[in-house]
Design an enzyme around this catalytic site. Structure first.
Site, PDB file in Angstrom:
ATOM      1  N   CYS A  88      93.781 -14.377  12.501  1.00 36.75           N
ATOM      2  CA  CYS A  88      94.475 -13.424  13.374  1.00 36.75           C
ATOM      3  C   CYS A  88      93.685 -13.213  14.672  1.00 36.75           C
ATOM      4  O   CYS A  88      93.669 -14.114  15.508  1.00 36.75           O
ATOM      5  CB  CYS A  88      94.770 -12.129  12.614  1.00 36.75           C
ATOM      6  N   HIS A 181      96.655 -13.140   7.451  1.00 38.65           N
ATOM      7  CA  HIS A 181      95.434 -12.616   6.824  1.00 38.65           C
ATOM      8  C   HIS A 181      95.311 -13.033   5.355  1.00 38.65           C
ATOM      9  O   HIS A 181      95.656 -12.236   4.474  1.00 38.65           O
ATOM     10  CB  HIS A 181      95.452 -11.082   6.881  1.00 38.65           C
ATOM     11  N   GLU A 183      92.753 -13.032   3.627  1.00 37.51           N
ATOM     12  CA  GLU A 183      91.753 -12.154   2.970  1.00 37.51           C
ATOM     13  C   GLU A 183      92.380 -10.867   2.438  1.00 37.51           C
ATOM     14  O   GLU A 183      91.753 -10.145   1.683  1.00 37.51           O
ATOM     15  CB  GLU A 183      90.594 -11.853   3.935  1.00 37.51           C
TER      16      GLU A 183
HETATM   17  N1  GLN Z   1      96.741  -8.175  17.850  1.00 31.97           N
HETATM   18  C1  GLN Z   1      95.370  -8.459  17.576  1.00 31.97           C
HETATM   19  C2  GLN Z   1      94.724  -9.236  18.710  1.00 31.97           C
HETATM   20  O1  GLN Z   1      95.345  -9.826  19.497  1.00 31.97           O
HETATM   21  C3  GLN Z   1      95.180  -9.227  16.300  1.00 31.97           C
HETATM   22  C4  GLN Z   1      95.622  -8.416  15.126  1.00 31.97           C
HETATM   23  C5  GLN Z   1      94.918  -8.727  13.855  1.00 31.97           C
HETATM   24  O2  GLN Z   1      93.866  -9.358  13.841  1.00 31.97           O
HETATM   25  N2  GLN Z   1      95.458  -8.228  12.783  1.00 31.97           N
HETATM   26  O3  GLN Z   1      93.564  -9.271  18.807  1.00 31.97           O
END
Ligand code: GLN
Length: 201
Positions: A88, A181, A183
């Site tokens: 992410c 995610h 994890e």
């Molecule tokens: N929106 C976040 C970003 O751009 C990422 C969100 C997340 O890691 N759950 O950094």
């Protein structure tokens, strides 16, 4: 990657612990048999076999990496071949470029990402993902939280999964990245996949 500092069979995986879901990654990696180390300082990068960059907020993680003196050393290690898994915000950090953005990035993966890409009204959702690179064949539980997607990818990037036609998981050599995610689920196949990549180097 052979690591002279770590003769044991268990890889030492650093988990960048400046912000975000680092504890969950440690738990998943340890369940898969890895040793883990939280990384906040430059010297904590020494002797690692791999590194995980967790989800969180990529602008915050990037700024903290700059102020803790971690951005350049992690970029160097990733370019030298250290396996790095970004989830992410971690995918955003690995990217070469962000759509409409100017924030510190590692710029090690040939991908352009769009942050918070799946729409403001659906900040968070779970969906089964086809991930044929994983064993077992059953879909992977994709947990998306204000997730990015991969807008463009270079020729060296292998796309591993997509959602609504948008790439959400990719591999480029030693680098693995997901927009979701793993994890935060009980499915350890992606962490295992990453550790296989670590032991094959
Ligand atoms: N929106 C976040 C970003 O751009 C990422 C969100 C997340 O890691 N759950 O950094």
């Amino acid at each position: 990657m052979m690591n002279a500092d770590n003769p044991s069979a268990y890889p030492i995986v650093g988990v960048l612990a400046l912000q975000g879901a680092f504890r969950e990654h440690r738990r998943a990696l340890e369940k898969c048999g890895a040793q883990t180390r939280e990384v906040r300082r430059r010297h904590e990068l020494t002797g690692l076999d791999a590194l995980v960059i967790p989800g969180g907020e990529s602008t915050t993680i990037g700024k903290l990496m700059v102020s803790y003196g971690l951005l350049e050393p992690v970029r160097g290690l990733a370019r030298e071949g250290l396996p790095v898994f970004g989830t992410c915000a971690g995918l955003v950090m690995l990217a070469g470029e962000v759509v409409e953005g100017d924030q510190p990035l590692l710029e090690v993966m040939e991908v352009k990402v769009r942050r918070n890409a799946f729409g403001r009204q659906v900040n968070s959702f779970e969906t089964p993902l086809g991930l044929p690179a994983l064993p077992g064949g059953q879909p992977f539980p994709g947990v998306f939280i204000r997730a990015p997607w991969i807008e463009q990818a270079g020729p060296g990037v292998e796309l591993l999964a997509s959602h609504e036609g948008r790439p959400v998981a990719a591999r480029q050599g030693n680098l693995l990245a997901t927009a979701f995610h793993p994890e935060l689920t009980d499915d350890l196949r992606l962490h295992d996949f990453f550790l296989d990549l670590v032991s094959s180097r």
